[in-house]
Scaffold this active site. Structure first.
Site, mmCIF file in Angstrom:
data_model
loop_
_atom_site.group_PDB
_atom_site.id
_atom_site.type_symbol
_atom_site.label_atom_id
_atom_site.label_comp_id
_atom_site.label_asym_id
_atom_site.label_seq_id
_atom_site.Cartn_x
_atom_site.Cartn_y
_atom_site.Cartn_z
ATOM 1 N N ARG A 14 -9.325 8.657 -64.287
ATOM 2 C CA ARG A 14 -9.936 10.008 -64.965
ATOM 3 C C ARG A 14 -9.834 9.651 -66.483
ATOM 4 O O ARG A 14 -8.906 9.104 -67.134
ATOM 5 C CB ARG A 14 -9.020 11.095 -64.647
ATOM 6 N N HIS A 40 -19.781 7.851 -64.368
ATOM 7 C CA HIS A 40 -19.017 8.232 -63.219
ATOM 8 C C HIS A 40 -19.714 7.725 -61.747
ATOM 9 O O HIS A 40 -19.935 8.527 -61.129
ATOM 10 C CB HIS A 40 -18.750 9.787 -63.410
HETATM 11 P P1 NAP Z 1 -3.706 7.466 -54.120
HETATM 12 O O1 NAP Z 1 -4.081 6.929 -52.664
HETATM 13 O O2 NAP Z 1 -3.055 8.876 -54.076
HETATM 14 O O3 NAP Z 1 -2.961 6.550 -54.914
HETATM 15 C C1 NAP Z 1 -2.465 6.855 -56.251
HETATM 16 C C2 NAP Z 1 -1.655 5.788 -56.660
HETATM 17 O O4 NAP Z 1 -0.910 5.986 -57.991
HETATM 18 C C3 NAP Z 1 -0.220 5.405 -55.781
HETATM 19 O O5 NAP Z 1 -0.080 3.957 -55.505
HETATM 20 C C4 NAP Z 1 0.925 6.354 -56.528
HETATM 21 O O6 NAP Z 1 2.019 5.705 -56.335
HETATM 22 C C5 NAP Z 1 0.215 5.833 -58.099
HETATM 23 N N1 NAP Z 1 0.833 6.802 -58.835
HETATM 24 C C6 NAP Z 1 0.834 8.222 -58.985
HETATM 25 N N2 NAP Z 1 1.527 8.665 -60.184
HETATM 26 C C7 NAP Z 1 2.168 7.471 -60.722
HETATM 27 C C8 NAP Z 1 3.182 7.554 -61.840
HETATM 28 N N3 NAP Z 1 3.596 8.723 -62.338
HETATM 29 N N4 NAP Z 1 3.313 6.184 -62.001
HETATM 30 C C9 NAP Z 1 2.989 5.266 -61.362
HETATM 31 N N5 NAP Z 1 2.180 5.311 -60.079
HETATM 32 C C10 NAP Z 1 1.893 6.377 -59.777
HETATM 33 O O7 NAP Z 1 -5.082 7.788 -54.693
HETATM 34 P P2 NAP Z 1 -6.369 6.959 -54.899
HETATM 35 O O8 NAP Z 1 -7.266 7.359 -53.499
HETATM 36 O O9 NAP Z 1 -6.188 5.638 -54.930
HETATM 37 O O10 NAP Z 1 -7.513 7.438 -55.973
HETATM 38 C C11 NAP Z 1 -6.876 7.235 -57.371
HETATM 39 C C12 NAP Z 1 -7.570 8.050 -58.433
HETATM 40 O O11 NAP Z 1 -8.964 7.534 -58.483
HETATM 41 C C13 NAP Z 1 -8.062 9.629 -57.743
HETATM 42 O O12 NAP Z 1 -6.994 10.579 -57.976
HETATM 43 C C14 NAP Z 1 -9.136 9.840 -58.688
HETATM 44 O O13 NAP Z 1 -8.427 10.259 -59.987
HETATM 45 C C15 NAP Z 1 -9.748 8.590 -58.915
HETATM 46 N N6 NAP Z 1 -11.186 8.456 -58.491
HETATM 47 C C16 NAP Z 1 -12.074 7.908 -59.273
HETATM 48 C C17 NAP Z 1 -13.571 7.789 -58.746
HETATM 49 C C18 NAP Z 1 -14.533 7.487 -59.582
HETATM 50 O O14 NAP Z 1 -15.626 7.404 -59.242
HETATM 51 N N7 NAP Z 1 -14.440 6.866 -60.793
HETATM 52 C C19 NAP Z 1 -13.652 8.174 -57.512
HETATM 53 C C20 NAP Z 1 -12.560 8.486 -56.619
HETATM 54 C C21 NAP Z 1 -11.391 8.662 -57.141
HETATM 55 P P3 NAP Z 1 2.891 5.848 -54.914
HETATM 56 O O15 NAP Z 1 1.921 4.564 -53.950
HETATM 57 O O16 NAP Z 1 4.279 5.446 -55.068
HETATM 58 O O17 NAP Z 1 2.482 7.132 -54.480
#
Ligand code: NAP
Length: 316
Positions: free
Chosen positions: A231, A279
């Site tokens: 983000r 994006h």
């Molecule tokens: P996810 O499966 O929920 O994974 C989030 C990861 O971040 C997990 O490994 C989590 O740790 C880690 N995390 C969260 N808070 C943390 C902290 N304070 N310190 C260290 N690690 C932390 O999410 P995802 O599906 O991979 O997606 C991630 C993000 O990508 C979304 O939230 C969204 O903002 C973004 N996104 C962007 C696009 C784009 O087109 N650019 C598209 C889709 C999503 P744990 O494993 O220990 O829980």
């Protein structure tokens, strides 16, 4: 327009999406027996609405006080979690679709290879008709750090490793059996100190907002590549520009911004070390989104485990 299985009594799912009629047509065969109404129709019987399908935002949800399950069609849940008027006690699930995850991993690999194979320098040379060869390290010599080891971070790590890059990640919780996943402030410092490129795939939470700041960038290797597909609010733009100007950051590929579309006068547009992407990192199909969405509603209705639930206290 109310569609098919719509019944005048019983529970209702409100479809709060742009092009709601198209989505209802797509979802109806996947959710036989479900009463799917658009926002206007559902507003005529607000007390019956117990499920809401939303698009990354909870705006308008307070019109349906009995909502118990919210299924988003977006992967990122930050805007919904931040909504102060979420129906109390409602469960929230985000959309996770295989094609979108694969698409993000492609974007990460394309970005890493673009920087690794020195395309920015060669494109610049071409503009001057300059024929100069530069040293090319092997992928095995370029450690990559990924912030986030969830759905997207893990899939990106797999694809990067297949290209030969050594990859380590940073997450919130320890993985007893995976030494490549670092945690805590110490783990972050180690990752920053040792990575040639950093990929941000964290969710936006109070803990991660502004994480890519002056201190963070100062802990990176000189000339580090920064790829942000999480983000825009993860990045302190002024700190990143300062680090780009000084050469501390060698290249930045940015897909997300605090304000989107990126304002025309933002320096990112013209900075020679920055690539701006609108994006587009993760693409998906309507069919995949509909399937993930319907899976959530089906699981809620049948009382089985709901996939991809968001933990409101954790914020993701
Ligand atoms: P996810 O499966 O929920 O994974 C989030 C990861 O971040 C997990 O490994 C989590 O740790 C880690 N995390 C969260 N808070 C943390 C902290 N304070 N310190 C260290 N690690 C932390 O999410 P995802 O599906 O991979 O997606 C991630 C993000 O990508 C979304 O939230 C969204 O903002 C973004 N996104 C962007 C696009 C784009 O087109 N650019 C598209 C889709 C999503 P744990 O494993 O220990 O829980």
């Amino acid at each position: 327009m109310g569609l098919k299985a719509a019944s005048d009594t019983g529970p209702v799912t409100v479809v709060m999406l742009a092009d709601a009629t198209d989505w209802i047509e797509r979802l109806a065969p996947l959710l036989p027996g479900e009463t799917l109404l658009d926002t206007e129709e559902a507003a005529l019987r607000p007390g019956d609405v117990d499920v809401a399908i939303v698009e990354g935002t909870a705006v308008g949800l307070k019109a349906f006080p009995n909502v118990r399950f919210i299924q988003s069609t977006w992967m990122g849940a930050d805007r919904i979690v931040a909504e102060p008027e979420l129906p109390a006690g409602a469960l929230l699930a985000r959309m996770v679709a295989g094609p979108m995850t694969a698409s993000m991993a492609e974007f990460v690999v394309a970005s890493v290879l673009f920087i690794h194979r020195r395309f920015p320098e060669y494109l610049d040379q071409q503009s001057r008709r300059e024929w100069t060869e530069h040293h090319q390290p092997f992928a095995a010599e370029r450690p990559i750090g990924i912030l986030g080891a969830g759905t997207l971070g893990s899939a990106s790590a797999v694809m990067l490793r297949a290209c030969g890059f050594p990859v380590r990640s940073w997450a919130r919780t320890n993985r007893a059996n995976d030494p490549t996943v670092l945690t805590g402030p110490g783990g972050l410092v180690e990752l920053l100190n040792t990575s040639d490129m950093l990929v941000n795939l964290l969710p936006l939470t109070p803990e991660t907002t502004g994480i890519v700041n002056r201190e963070f960038l100062g802990l990176c290797r000189r000339g580090v590549g920064i790829i942000n597909a999480g983000r825009g609010q993860h990045v302190d733009d002024a700190a990143l520009l300062e680090a780009l100007d000084s050469g501390q950051v060698g290249q930045a590929i940015l897909d997300v911004f605090a304000v989107e579309p990126l304002p025309e006068d933002h320096r990112f547009w013209t900075h020679p070390r920055v690539r701006v992407m609108p994006h587009i990192a993760a693409a998906s199909t309507g069919a995949a989104v509909a399937e993930s969405t319907a899976n959530g509603v089906r699981a809620y209705r049948s009382g089985s485990e709901i996939p991809n639930l968001v933990d409101g206290t954790r914020g993701y």
